[in-house]
Design an enzyme around this catalytic site. Structure first.
Site, PDB file in Angstrom:
ATOM      1  N   TYR A  17       0.812  -1.226   0.000  1.00  9.45           N
ATOM      2  CA  TYR A  17       0.000   0.000   0.000  1.00  9.45           C
ATOM      3  C   TYR A  17       0.843   1.273   0.000  1.00  9.45           C
ATOM      4  O   TYR A  17       0.324   2.364  -0.234  1.00  9.45           O
ATOM      5  CB  TYR A  17      -0.909   0.035   1.236  1.00  9.45           C
ATOM      6  N   HIS A  22      -4.070   6.240  -1.587  1.00 11.68           N
ATOM      7  CA  HIS A  22      -4.675   6.302  -0.252  1.00 11.68           C
ATOM      8  C   HIS A  22      -3.635   6.624   0.820  1.00 11.68           C
ATOM      9  O   HIS A  22      -3.995   6.965   1.946  1.00 11.68           O
ATOM     10  CB  HIS A  22      -5.351   4.960   0.052  1.00 11.68           C
ATOM     11  N   TYR A  68      -4.565   0.019   9.786  1.00 15.89           N
ATOM     12  CA  TYR A  68      -5.228   0.130   8.492  1.00 15.89           C
ATOM     13  C   TYR A  68      -6.202   1.300   8.542  1.00 15.89           C
ATOM     14  O   TYR A  68      -6.644   1.726   9.616  1.00 15.89           O
ATOM     15  CB  TYR A  68      -5.909  -1.168   8.045  1.00 15.89           C
ATOM     16  N   ASN A  70      -9.357   1.938   7.905  1.00 20.00           N
ATOM     17  CA  ASN A  70     -10.707   1.915   8.465  1.00 20.00           C
ATOM     18  C   ASN A  70     -10.762   1.971   9.983  1.00 20.00           C
ATOM     19  O   ASN A  70     -11.832   2.164  10.547  1.00 20.00           O
ATOM     20  CB  ASN A  70     -11.466   0.681   7.966  1.00 20.00           C
ATOM     21  N   ASN A 116     -13.206   6.572   5.018  1.00 21.06           N
ATOM     22  CA  ASN A 116     -13.297   5.686   6.181  1.00 21.06           C
ATOM     23  C   ASN A 116     -12.308   6.023   7.291  1.00 21.06           C
ATOM     24  O   ASN A 116     -12.589   5.802   8.471  1.00 21.06           O
ATOM     25  CB  ASN A 116     -13.145   4.227   5.757  1.00 21.06           C
TER      26      ASN A 116
END
Length: 191
Positions: A17, A22, A68, A70, A116
């Protein structure tokens, strides 16, 4: 008047990631740490990677949640409680679909807009009364494409635009830290 004591860079943990759209919040705080010759250390108790820097003679904690996206609010609330930092003393840096790549905006409060990470922070802090630095990543065109878009790497040209926005935001960091928000907003929001 409050001063910013914590800057949170939102993103997802893990090499897969690291370079995705993001994670532009993480890119931002990594650049601050690098510019200040600091590195992040893992803090499992606080669910984050942490670095401490001095910006315009103010001690600031840089936070990259390891929960993460969320569940970012868990780390933010733990760090805020540990260091006794009020929500108004927090700056959250995150990707923003509704802003073109290369653009950056400063905002106080507001809803999560479907993000989120912000949703989690709002829930864990019990308020949305914190500053946000929104780094534009552009929009893929249709909401069905959003999840894949934010979790993929930007093109070379888009990465240059995002890096330029990050540099631009860092130029205004002293004023943001000291809550001189109006002049910053005026400069960042004027094309």
């Amino acid at each position: 008047m409050p001063k910013i004591k914590m800057i949170v860079g939102l993103g997802n943990i893990g090499k897969e990631y690291q370079d995705t759209r993001h994670n532009v919040g993480e890119w931002f705080i990594a650049k601050i740490a690098q510019d200040n010759n600091q590195s992040f250390s893992s803090n499992p108790k606080l669910n984050c990677n942490l670095a401490k820097v001095s910006i315009d003679y103010n001690n600031v904690v840089l936070v990259f949640p390891t929960t993460y996206m969320n569940n970012s609010g868990l780390a933010v609330s733990k760090v805020a409680n540990f260091y006794k930092i009020a929500p108004a003393e927090i700056l959250v840096v995150h990707d923003e679909l509704d802003i073109d790549s290369g653009e950056i905006r400063l905002k106080k409060g507001g809803g999560h807009g479907g993000h989120n990470g912000l949703r989690s922070i709002n829930q864990h802090l019990g308020t949305n009364d914190y500053l946000r630095l929104r780094i534009g990543i552009g929009h893929p065109g249709h909401k069905s494409k959003v999840a894949n878009y934010v979790l993929s790497n930007p093109s070379i040209a888009q990465k240059k635009d995002i890096d330029s926005a990050i540099d631009n935001g860092i130029c205004f960091l002293d004023d943001i830290i000291n809550y001189k928000l109006e002049p910053v907003m005026q400069k960042l929001h004027t094309k």
